[in-house]
Motif scaffolding. Sequence first.
Motif, PDB file in Angstrom:
ATOM      1  N   PRO A 112      -0.610  -2.595  -1.892  1.00 40.72           N
ATOM      2  CA  PRO A 112      -2.019  -3.004  -1.768  1.00 40.72           C
ATOM      3  C   PRO A 112      -2.638  -2.442  -0.491  1.00 40.72           C
ATOM      4  O   PRO A 112      -1.996  -2.408   0.567  1.00 40.72           O
ATOM      5  CB  PRO A 112      -1.939  -4.535  -1.725  1.00 40.72           C
ATOM      6  N   PRO A 113      -3.887  -1.992  -0.548  1.00 43.66           N
ATOM      7  CA  PRO A 113      -4.502  -1.362   0.642  1.00 43.66           C
ATOM      8  C   PRO A 113      -4.559  -2.289   1.850  1.00 43.66           C
ATOM      9  O   PRO A 113      -4.493  -1.827   2.991  1.00 43.66           O
ATOM     10  CB  PRO A 113      -5.905  -0.987   0.150  1.00 43.66           C
ATOM     11  N   GLY A 114      -4.695  -3.592   1.617  1.00 44.43           N
ATOM     12  CA  GLY A 114      -4.801  -4.523   2.731  1.00 44.43           C
ATOM     13  C   GLY A 114      -3.540  -4.665   3.559  1.00 44.43           C
ATOM     14  O   GLY A 114      -3.588  -5.224   4.661  1.00 44.43           O
TER      15      GLY A 114
ATOM     16  N   GLY B  47      -1.801  -2.178   4.881  1.00 43.54           N
ATOM     17  CA  GLY B  47      -1.824  -1.210   5.971  1.00 43.54           C
ATOM     18  C   GLY B  47      -0.478  -0.602   6.298  1.00 43.54           C
ATOM     19  O   GLY B  47      -0.182  -0.323   7.459  1.00 43.54           O
ATOM     20  N   VAL B  48       0.363  -0.364   5.272  1.00 42.40           N
ATOM     21  CA  VAL B  48       1.712   0.164   5.507  1.00 42.40           C
ATOM     22  C   VAL B  48       1.850   1.606   5.038  1.00 42.40           C
ATOM     23  O   VAL B  48       2.954   2.151   5.052  1.00 42.40           O
ATOM     24  CB  VAL B  48       2.764  -0.711   4.791  1.00 42.40           C
ATOM     25  N   GLY B  49       0.758   2.236   4.619  1.00 40.61           N
ATOM     26  CA  GLY B  49       0.850   3.620   4.175  1.00 40.61           C
ATOM     27  C   GLY B  49       1.071   3.732   2.684  1.00 40.61           C
ATOM     28  O   GLY B  49       0.636   2.897   1.893  1.00 40.61           O
ATOM     29  N   ARG B  50       1.774   4.788   2.297  1.00 38.48           N
ATOM     30  CA  ARG B  50       1.947   5.074   0.878  1.00 38.48           C
ATOM     31  C   ARG B  50       3.085   4.309   0.233  1.00 38.48           C
ATOM     32  O   ARG B  50       3.193   4.283  -0.991  1.00 38.48           O
ATOM     33  CB  ARG B  50       2.168   6.581   0.682  1.00 38.48           C
ATOM     34  N   SER B  51       3.975   3.692   1.004  1.00 35.80           N
ATOM     35  CA  SER B  51       5.117   2.969   0.441  1.00 35.80           C
ATOM     36  C   SER B  51       5.389   1.709   1.248  1.00 35.80           C
ATOM     37  O   SER B  51       5.248   1.704   2.479  1.00 35.80           O
ATOM     38  CB  SER B  51       6.375   3.848   0.413  1.00 35.80           C
TER      39      SER B  51
ATOM     40  N   GLY C  24      -0.802  -7.797  -7.757  1.00 30.11           N
ATOM     41  CA  GLY C  24      -2.229  -7.505  -7.624  1.00 30.11           C
ATOM     42  C   GLY C  24      -2.600  -6.964  -6.258  1.00 30.11           C
ATOM     43  O   GLY C  24      -1.870  -7.145  -5.267  1.00 30.11           O
ATOM     44  N   ASP C  25      -3.759  -6.304  -6.189  1.00 24.69           N
ATOM     45  CA  ASP C  25      -4.231  -5.739  -4.924  1.00 24.69           C
ATOM     46  C   ASP C  25      -4.642  -6.808  -3.921  1.00 24.69           C
ATOM     47  O   ASP C  25      -4.698  -6.539  -2.718  1.00 24.69           O
ATOM     48  CB  ASP C  25      -5.424  -4.810  -5.180  1.00 24.69           C
ATOM     49  N   GLU C  26      -4.960  -8.015  -4.399  1.00 23.48           N
ATOM     50  CA  GLU C  26      -5.416  -9.066  -3.491  1.00 23.48           C
ATOM     51  C   GLU C  26      -4.278  -9.848  -2.855  1.00 23.48           C
ATOM     52  O   GLU C  26      -4.501 -10.695  -1.984  1.00 23.48           O
ATOM     53  CB  GLU C  26      -6.327 -10.037  -4.256  1.00 23.48           C
ATOM     54  N   VAL C  27      -3.034  -9.565  -3.236  1.00 20.35           N
ATOM     55  CA  VAL C  27      -1.877 -10.313  -2.745  1.00 20.35           C
ATOM     56  C   VAL C  27      -1.550  -9.890  -1.318  1.00 20.35           C
ATOM     57  O   VAL C  27      -1.494  -8.692  -1.008  1.00 20.35           O
ATOM     58  CB  VAL C  27      -0.662 -10.085  -3.662  1.00 20.35           C
ATOM     59  N   THR C  28      -1.336 -10.856  -0.436  1.00 21.57           N
ATOM     60  CA  THR C  28      -0.951 -10.567   0.946  1.00 21.57           C
ATOM     61  C   THR C  28       0.554 -10.354   1.037  1.00 21.57           C
ATOM     62  O   THR C  28       1.300 -10.606   0.088  1.00 21.57           O
ATOM     63  CB  THR C  28      -1.372 -11.710   1.866  1.00 21.57           C
ATOM     64  N   ILE C  29       1.000  -9.898   2.216  1.00 21.21           N
ATOM     65  CA  ILE C  29       2.435  -9.673   2.408  1.00 21.21           C
ATOM     66  C   ILE C  29       3.200 -10.989   2.310  1.00 21.21           C
ATOM     67  O   ILE C  29       4.276 -11.052   1.689  1.00 21.21           O
ATOM     68  CB  ILE C  29       2.684  -8.988   3.761  1.00 21.21           C
TER      69      ILE C  29
END
Length: 451
Positions: free
Chosen positions: A139-141, A143-147, A253-258
């Motif tokens: 997920p974009p939020g 902030g860990v890059g591509r993986s 989902g994209d809205e899921v936090t770490i």
Amino acid sequence: MLSLEEDVEAQALREQGWSISAIARHLGRDRKTIRRYLAGEAEPGRRRPAAPDPFAPFVEYCRARLADDPHLWAATLLDELIELGYRGGYSSFTRALRRHRLRPHCEPCQAARGRDVAIITHPPGEATQWDWLELPDPPPGWGVGRSAHLLVGALAHSGRWRAVLADAEDFAHLVEAMDAVVRRLGGVTQVWRFDRMATVCFPSSGRITPAFAQVAKYYGVRSVTCPLRRGNRKGVVEKANHSAAQRWWRTLGDEVTIGQAQAGIDRLAAKMDDSRRVRDGEPTTVAALADAEHLHPAPLVAFPAEFDVARTVSPQALVSFRGNAYSVPPGLGGAQVQVRHRLGAEQLRIVTARGATVAVHRRAPDGAGRTVRDNGHVIALEQAALGAFTTARPCSHKTRRPPSAAALAEAARLRGLPTTGPAAHVVIDLSTYAATAARLDRAPTYESEDD
């Protein structure tokens, strides 16, 4: 319901001229049943369901999901249907998928099956298998890059596994994640088995590194490296990787936090402890096998590995780390700093690029959302902010300010015009030309000449 033999006999008797009533008396069936089979309205050998199909309301949803992702696991899709109200079991669900032919065919996957494998026996409490699982497109939020990075540890005897998300795959993050997995598994086995991780061994030779040798001694285990290209030697953790990727990551989902993602993988791993197994002909579960492994207790604190994490100072003189914010002196906004923390310690340090320590804070629990400020930093930041204030009148942005002489000279230079000399001061007055053009604009009249 007519069997295939009865259906064939009824068709033959009908061809011979028997009436429906005679065929019904001969076979001991109802006339309406015979008429329905002779008309092709019923299929021999298949009974009409007495109740509505419980899978029917979910057919279109399954068709849409499998069209989007043909490789979606049936178990993962069943988890989604249960949340939507489906009450059937796994076997009934998979039968319905096959009956309705909902899964698209994939020729490359069919060609890759059929490889021979061997089963390796693991005594209870003998080994834990470890592996990094790199998860693409987080997920974009985050902030860990591509993986994203998930460390998975699995008990080789029982198959119980646990997993922990990590910021990176370096030595310090590996030790931190391993300690968290060990405590989730309930203890330490005799052997830890790895592939050729550069943080554990030298990849060319497979020999353990001096740094990880200290970790193995601290936890009281033997470190074993798998031979090159022998992934099946740790097939238990590979299967756990497959389950985590298909039943958790694939539908995240994209809205899921770490933090929410970590809670989700913990729930999945605990749920799979109820998976059924057969050992020595006796049915059991993963949880029962794991409880019989008799693991050694883990140390009270994690191995004291120290790691550095690069961060950027915010305009408010704060540095974010693990879901919290820590203060630094003012004047560092936008600068790159390193957050240094030793596992098991209660404090962390914030260090500049040149190695100068600018802040020491007591570490807050991860994900607590706290802002930890030093009193000296607060006072200094207030003084810096107040010192930037001024009582001068603000600039007016609507004042007319034509280009200065210097600007005009520069513009003339850019246009290729002379900026000095007589030619720079020549003024051409076109008023006389304009007056002459105005007189010529009127057409002449000839009345005065005729008179």
